[in-house]
Design a protein around this motif. Structure first.
Motif, short mmCIF file in Angstrom:
data_model
loop_
_atom_site.label_atom_id
_atom_site.label_comp_id
_atom_site.label_asym_id
_atom_site.label_seq_id
_atom_site.Cartn_x
_atom_site.Cartn_y
_atom_site.Cartn_z
N PHE A 51 11.84 0.21 0.30
CA PHE A 51 10.95 -0.31 -0.74
C PHE A 51 11.57 -1.55 -1.39
CE2 PHE A 51 8.54 3.88 -1.84
CZ PHE A 51 7.77 3.71 -0.69
N SER A 52 10.69 -2.38 -1.97
CA SER A 52 11.11 -3.60 -2.64
C SER A 52 11.79 -3.28 -3.97
CB SER A 52 9.89 -4.49 -2.91
OG SER A 52 9.02 -3.85 -3.84
N ALA A 53 12.45 -4.31 -4.53
CA ALA A 53 13.10 -4.14 -5.83
C ALA A 53 12.07 -3.80 -6.91
CB ALA A 53 13.85 -5.42 -6.20
N LEU B 245 3.85 5.84 -5.56
CA LEU B 245 3.76 5.96 -7.03
C LEU B 245 2.65 6.92 -7.44
CD1 LEU B 245 4.19 2.40 -8.59
CD2 LEU B 245 5.29 4.48 -9.38
N ASP B 246 1.51 6.80 -6.77
CA ASP B 246 0.34 7.59 -7.16
C ASP B 246 0.43 9.04 -6.73
OD1 ASP B 246 -0.73 5.28 -8.23
OD2 ASP B 246 -1.96 4.82 -6.48
N ASN B 247 1.25 9.32 -5.75
CA ASN B 247 1.30 10.68 -5.20
C ASN B 247 2.65 11.33 -5.40
OD1 ASN B 247 -1.46 10.95 -3.78
ND2 ASN B 247 -0.73 8.97 -3.06
N GLU B 248 3.66 10.91 -4.65
CA GLU B 248 4.96 11.57 -4.74
C GLU B 248 5.57 11.49 -6.14
OE1 GLU B 248 4.61 10.67 -0.31
OE2 GLU B 248 3.96 9.79 -2.21
N GLU C 86 0.83 -1.21 0.00
CA GLU C 86 0.00 0.00 0.00
C GLU C 86 0.87 1.25 0.00
OE1 GLU C 86 -2.95 0.18 3.01
OE2 GLU C 86 -3.78 -1.81 2.57
N GLN C 87 1.95 1.23 0.79
CA GLN C 87 2.83 2.39 0.86
C GLN C 87 3.53 2.64 -0.48
OE1 GLN C 87 2.73 -0.15 2.94
NE2 GLN C 87 2.68 0.55 5.08
#
Length: 800
Positions: free
Chosen positions: A176-178, A127-130, A121-122
């Motif tokens: 964050f993940s790869a 992606l959708d905001n920052e 979710e984070q």
């Protein structure tokens, strides 16, 4: 007699195919031949050689004397010694699914268990905001003119945490993940290559990752919070005037000595270095350095050891003696420049990981380079491929020549179909590679990803330049192709030049890391006690021989049956089944040809780069094919997905087959090459290039709304500004879709003379008067035509 011989061969083939144990196979073969001789007395002669072979293979003293020791001695003379650098490179990183593909017997149950990566979710929120906000702040034409990002953009990159995506949350990072990193960098790159490269470096090869994996707790506390917040901007000095892809040849030197630091005499290093091509160097506040370490006085405690090898250290950019601040001009205006220093003294505890990590820098770098190869550069390539799909696909429908959309010409479709398949392939590769990175650091997979993603980017963008033509050549704020084109050499060159990545790394590391026995066998050759080496080598050789002959049996069956009886995942539809079977066939061919090449050429294969690169190409294309199948299975079923997947899989298997055939055509032992050719492809070439029908279908589809277009659109930044280079094309395309039916009907009527007019407006008026179209439809067409004309215009300037 012939039937008897065939039965004996069939029994042997079955034993090899199923890899039955040596003892059980031996008993079965002896009994089988004995039974067969009861029916054909003339076959008694066959029993004696079988018994002799069984005796040699099963009686260890005889096997050591007649087989293992002679082979061991032969290999010991043929194989060149392995340098420390080579050993560290081979031992760095992990292996993953590529090992199964190299084995000749992929375990499809293991592949089925691999799940597609997802965003938390984070990560999705970021992606959708920052990321969306950042992309909206960047105007690549303004960046080009200023040769830098705006101050506002720099501030936001730091404030929003773009420079600390990989840093753990406890230090203020996002952890964050790869997959998330790839998606983030890709979306930024779809807007600005300069912005993407700026954000990539702190999150790939750089002090942050090295500190997290190897740094002392004190070093982590000192640097990671600042790197996460953006208060510290990192760079890493690896390459220099005398060293590029051959990073092991670093001439920069650190001498262990005593010196003064902050008013006290401490143990430290005196560094002399000259680096270039260092991204973010001109604005960096902290510098990572790779250098060769020497301790001539034994101050580190080992008086017998002088040369420690490559070491990594971290120092402030304003440390006395460090010279940075100038810039290179790589064509894309990200910050990049040289770093110099002469007799720069630093404390010993500035070595990343402290003094105990002295000389361990090469392995550290090899493992961390995988992030740049597996995430950053493939993300940039994926963004270019997907934007190319969206913009060139739309433009090829908007632009008309000879009163028809240019995308309808078959010559153009040959290019646009490849663009479409490339974008689909890049997204598929991204998912499988980043999934692999979640399980470790597969060095071979990341080398494949870097080379093939950036080469696919080069091909796609070049096709796009051909299609858009003069509109793509002229620089200006309207040009949606130019910056991707200028970015190609950067992607091709950095993190290991593509030529060397293909010719040295993919198969060079792949053979050693992915072969089930080769690396262990090589280890035994370096044993100080030859007898102990032979004893360790013996069981490995037996398993290796079983591996080779089993693969030959499998390959023979697959070749004669077109692999129709080979295993596939349990839950697979008819579309995927044949492709999995084709992969089985080519995997077995790769395994057999690799073993034959290693057996015949030995250490010479390392220098026969043309041959090894082609085996690497086979390996890579099989991995790409697997990524396509996994990606297709993760999508909602649709005809568009299947058309793209079918085209891309056809390309991948054709390329694998072509690479294998070219390898065999140039293999120096011609009799063996001919034999392998018959075993691998007894029915001739199986795979063909995509057909004209496939090209036409995909060439049409790239111009239309589809589930694949929607999917790719969700991965990139699509500006809403109608004055933006990309936004202008997308707005015009969407407007065309709204009026397309009436637009086509009107054009057909005009072309056939059913309506008349010297220009569009008079023709529209006539069409309305004759009730060919409505007045509202005419207004919509006129509006679209104005957008269309504006969309095909090229920038011009009073002066340059």
């Amino acid at each position: 007699m012939l039937i008897t011989l065939l039965l004996a061969v069939a029994v042997l083939a079955a034993l090899l195919y199923y890899r039955v144990s040596l003892v059980a196979s031996s008993i079965t073969m002896v009994l089988s031949v004995f039974v067969l001789t009861l029916f054909e007395s003339a076959m008694w002669w066959l029993l004696w050689p079988v018994l002799a072979l069984v005796l040699v293979l099963n009686y260890a003293p005889l096997r050591l004397k007649l087989l293992s020791r002679p082979v061991y001695n032969l290999l010991a003379k043929a194989m060149p010694p392995m340098s420390t650098t080579e050993r560290e490179a081979l031992e760095a990183g992990t292996t993953w699914w590529e090992k199964d593909l190299f084995s000749g017997q992929p375990d499809w149950s293991k592949f089925s268990a691999i799940t597609s990566p997802t965003l938390s979710e984070q990560e999705q929120s970021f992606l959708d905001n920052e990321v969306e906000t950042l992309c909206g702040m960047i105007d690549e034409w303004e960046v080009h003119k200023k040769q830098d990002l705006s101050e506002e953009t720099w501030a936001y990159l730091k404030k929003a945490g773009f420079l600390g995506l990989i840093i753990p949350e406890e230090y203020g990072g996002r952890n964050f993940s790869a997959y998330a990193q790839s998606r983030i960098m890709s979306k930024i790159a779809s807007r600005s290559i300069t912005g993407a490269v700026t954000a990539m470096v702190p999150n790939s090869l750089g002090p942050g990752e090295l500190l997290m994996k190897y740094g002392t707790q004190e070093q982590k506390q000192r640097w990671l919070p600042g790197l996460a917040s953006g208060d510290e901007i990192p760079c890493f000095g690896l390459t220099g005037p005398e060293v590029g892809s051959d990073a092991g040849a670093i001439p920069d030197l650190g001498i262990v000595c005593r010196g003064e630091h902050e008013g006290q005499e401490v143990l430290g290093l005196r560094l002399t270095f000259r680096k270039r091509w260092i991204t973010l160097a001109p604005v960096a506040t902290v510098v990572g350095l790779a250098f060769k370490l020497e301790d001539p006085e034994g101050l580190l405690g080992d008086t017998a050891k002088v040369d420690y090898g490559i070491t990594c250290a971290l120092l402030p950019a304003d440390h006395p003696g460090v010279e940075i601040g100038t810039r290179h001009n790589p064509g894309t205006p990200f910050m990049n420049g040289p770093i110099r220093g002469e007799d720069v003294f630093i404390p010993i505890d500035w070595i990343i990981g402290g003094a105990e990590m002295a000389g361990k820098g090469w392995r550290m770098l090899i493992e961390c380079l995988g992030i740049g190869r597996g995430i950053s550069l493939p993300a940039l390539a994926t963004a270019s491929g997907e934007m190319n799909y969206l913009t060139v696909g739309a433009f090829s429908r908007i632009r008309r020549q000879f009163n028809i959309e240019i995308g309808k010409f078959e010559g153009v479709q040959e290019a646009t179909a490849d663009i479409a398949a490339t974008a689909f392939t890049l997204e598929a590769m991204r998912e499988l590679v980043t999934r692999g990175l979640a399980d470790g650091a597969p060095s071979v997979v990341t080398a494949m990803a870097k080379y093939h993603a950036t080469e696919l980017m080069r091909s796609s963008v070049n096709h796009g330049m051909d299609v858009v033509a003069g509109r793509a050549i002229q620089m200006g704020p309207r040009n949606f192709m130019a910056f991707a084109y200028r970015g190609i050499p950067v992607a091709i060159t950095v993190e290991g030049a593509n030529i060397l990545t293909r010719s040295l790394m993919i198969f060079g590391q792949g053979a050693m890391r992915c072969h089930p026995y080769l690396y262990d066998e090589m280890q035994t050759l370096e044993a100080s006690d030859p007898e102990a080496g032979v004893r360790a080598f013996d069981p490995l050789l037996m398993r290796h021989l079983a591996h080779v002959f089993s693969n030959i049996a499998r390959l023979s069956l697959f070749g004669l049956s077109a692999s129709r009886f080979s295993p596939t995942p349990t839950e697979v539809d008819e579309f995927g089944k044949r492709w999995y079977q084709h992969i089985n066939h080519m995997s077995a061919a790769l395994a057999v040809c690799s073993d034959m090449a290693l057996a015949v050429l030995g250490g010479e294969l390392k220098r026969r780069e043309l041959l090894s690169a082609r085996l690497g190409d086979v390996h890579s294309q099989l991995f790409i094919a697997c990524s396509l199948l996994k990606f297709r299975e993760s999508q909602s079923p649709s005809e568009a997905v299947d058309i793209h997947a079918d085209f891309a899989l056809t390309q991948a298997l054709y390329r694998a087959q072509t690479a294998l055939l070219v390898f065999l055509e140039n293999f120096p032992q011609r009799w063996l090459a001919c034999l392998l050719r018959v075993i691998c492809l007894p029915l001739g070439r199986i795979h063909r290039q995509p057909s004209d029908d496939q090209i036409r279908r995909l060439g049409d589809l790239i111009m239309q709304p589809s589930s694949v277009r929607s999917l790719l659109l969700s991965k990139v930044y699509m500006p809403e500004d109608a004055e933006d280079a990309v936004g202008r094309v997308e707005r015009t395309y969407q407007t065309l879709l709204q009026v397309d039916d009436t637009w086509q009907r009107f054009n057909q009527a005009w072309r056939k003379g059913q309506v008349s007019g010297v220009d569009l407006q008079t023709a529209l008026n006539d069409a309305v008067a004759k009730e060919v179209i409505s007045e509202e439809a005419a207004a919509g067409i006129a509006h679209y035509d104005a957008l269309r004309f504006d969309c095909v215009l090229t920038d011009d300037f009073e002066q340059l």
